[in-house]
Write a protein that holds these residues in place. Structure first.
Motif, short mmCIF file in Angstrom:
data_model
loop_
_atom_site.label_atom_id
_atom_site.label_comp_id
_atom_site.label_asym_id
_atom_site.label_seq_id
_atom_site.Cartn_x
_atom_site.Cartn_y
_atom_site.Cartn_z
N GLU A 202 89.09 32.28 -12.41
CA GLU A 202 89.23 30.99 -11.74
C GLU A 202 89.62 31.17 -10.28
N LEU A 203 90.41 32.18 -10.00
CA LEU A 203 90.81 32.48 -8.63
C LEU A 203 89.67 33.13 -7.86
N ILE A 204 89.01 34.08 -8.48
CA ILE A 204 87.92 34.80 -7.82
C ILE A 204 86.76 33.87 -7.48
N SER A 205 86.49 32.92 -8.37
CA SER A 205 85.34 32.02 -8.16
C SER A 205 85.50 31.18 -6.90
N ARG A 206 86.74 31.00 -6.42
CA ARG A 206 86.98 30.19 -5.21
C ARG A 206 86.74 31.00 -3.93
N ASN A 210 78.24 29.79 -1.62
CA ASN A 210 76.81 29.78 -1.90
C ASN A 210 76.31 28.34 -1.81
N PRO A 211 74.99 28.14 -1.87
CA PRO A 211 74.45 26.77 -1.75
C PRO A 211 74.97 25.81 -2.82
N GLU A 212 75.36 26.36 -3.99
CA GLU A 212 75.84 25.48 -5.06
C GLU A 212 77.13 24.76 -4.67
N LEU A 273 84.54 24.10 4.73
CA LEU A 273 83.14 23.80 4.45
C LEU A 273 83.03 22.59 3.53
N ASN A 274 83.86 22.54 2.50
CA ASN A 274 83.83 21.42 1.56
C ASN A 274 84.27 20.12 2.22
N VAL A 275 85.28 20.20 3.09
CA VAL A 275 85.73 19.00 3.81
C VAL A 275 84.59 18.44 4.65
N VAL A 276 83.90 19.32 5.36
CA VAL A 276 82.78 18.90 6.21
C VAL A 276 81.68 18.28 5.37
N CYS A 277 81.37 18.90 4.23
CA CYS A 277 80.31 18.37 3.36
C CYS A 277 80.66 16.98 2.83
N VAL A 278 81.90 16.80 2.41
CA VAL A 278 82.33 15.51 1.88
C VAL A 278 82.26 14.44 2.97
N LEU A 279 82.74 14.77 4.16
CA LEU A 279 82.71 13.81 5.27
C LEU A 279 81.27 13.48 5.66
N LEU A 280 80.41 14.48 5.68
CA LEU A 280 79.00 14.26 6.05
C LEU A 280 78.32 13.34 5.04
#
Length: 339
Positions: A202-206, A210-212, A273-280
């Motif tokens: 669970e830690l390593i996966s973070r 990748n595109p997913e 990256l996730n913050v930017v994607c959510v805001l976009l």
């Protein structure tokens, strides 16, 4: 359905009636106060049909007029509204319905404030997330995301940008940054005190960029914005947004606390990256749903702001993805250079 009640000076009667007729109400009635200087109307409307009436009311009355508009949810009404729509009506209704602008702001403002409850929930969710990541326990990680209050400020920032509201934008930005910082700091302290299980999947996966993960964050933001504008429950999509933000933030803090700077940097890039994607994605949904200010000049300014924001988020998305992909695959060069 919604009930909109407007109380106003009786001299505005004809203008108010004209505005009500344009809103195509299911039903409405007017009542005069005993002194006949003021009166009130109660208008029953379908969900998503009240914005024109609210805008008209704000255009009719001035700040000096003693008027008040109140919106109330209607759970049921009889007889049922089963009006057959003409072809023109059907064409007009192709545009998706949305919650009223003022209702959106009211709902988002509550979750965008930095309150004691917000801080406590952030700390608790960070602790639970750290335990779940360290124990490689998916259920515990999900539990952390359920209580994480990160949806409110993220939506608040996007909505304020769509409406061109700088005060709300600053409030939401302060709350979002504070929330991420508080969560990161909490997990970092825990990582300094307790041993970190670096073998946890669970830690390593973070640390995998990748595109997913981009698709997940984009979908989370879009679902959150749609739930807000559609007047639906945002509890489940709040979990989706927390999926994109809380676990990688906690993972970054845990890696940093254990001395693994490469994976800490990778997870931190994933958070950004996730913050930017959510805001976009939320910005795009708000544009699609036609969320904008009431006045023409404000609409023009907000339109320019939206274009700039979407362009900036898109550039940041590409840049952060490239940086994160490089760090996750060539981190040895980074470590050999700086460490």
């Amino acid at each position: 359905m919604k009930n909109i009640q407007i109380t106003y000076p009786a001299s505005y009667q004809k203008r108010v009636e004209a505005a009500i007729e344009k809103a195509c109400p299911i039903d409405w009635h007017r009542e005069a106060e005993p002194d006949e200087t003021r009166e009130s109307v109660l208008v029953l409307l379908e969900d998503g049909e009240g914005q024109s009436l609210m805008d008209a009311a704000q255009n009719i009355f001035t700040s000096k007029d003693q008027w008040r508009l109140t919106v109330m949810d209607v759970e049921a009404t009889l007889p049922r509204n089963e009006v057959t729509k003409s072809d023109d009506d059907k064409e007009e209704k192709k545009n998706p319905k949305q919650a009223m602008r003022e209702a959106l702001v009211e709902e988002v403002m509550g979750g965008s404030k930095l309150t004691i409850d917000f801080v406590v929930l952030t700390i608790l969710s960070a602790i639970v997330a750290a335990i779940g990541l360290n124990e490689n326990n998916v259920a515990v990680v999900i539990g952390a995301m359920v209580i994480a209050p990160l949806l409110g400020p993220i939506l608040g920032f996007s909505l304020s940008s769509a409406l061109g509201s700088s005060p709300l934008m600053l409030t939401a930005a302060k709350t979002a940054v504070s929330g991420l910082a508080i969560g990161f700091g909490t997990v970092f302290v825990l990582a300094l005190i307790f041993p970190v299980n670096l073998e946890s999947q669970e830690l390593i996966s973070r640390t995998n960029i990748n595109p997913e993960v981009i698709a997940l964050a984009l979908a989370s933001g879009a679902a959150a914005a749609l739930s807000l504008t559609g007047g639906l429950s945002s509890s489940l999509v709040g979990v989706m947004v927390a999926v994109a933000l809380l676990p990688p933030s906690a993972a970054s803090a845990m890696y940093l606390g254990s001395g693994d700077t490469r994976n800490a940097l990778t997870a931190a890039i994933l958070v950004l990256l996730n913050v930017v994607c959510v805001l976009l994605s939320t910005q795009i949904v708000f544009v699609w749903k036609g969320v904008q200010p009431r006045r023409w000049l404000q609409q023009q300014n907000a339109a320019k702001s939206r274009k700039i924001n979407i362009a900036v988020w898109a550039v940041l998305l590409i840049g952060l993805f490239a940086l994160g992909y490089w760090v996750s695959n060539h981190g040895e060069l980074l470590e050999s250079t700086f460490l």
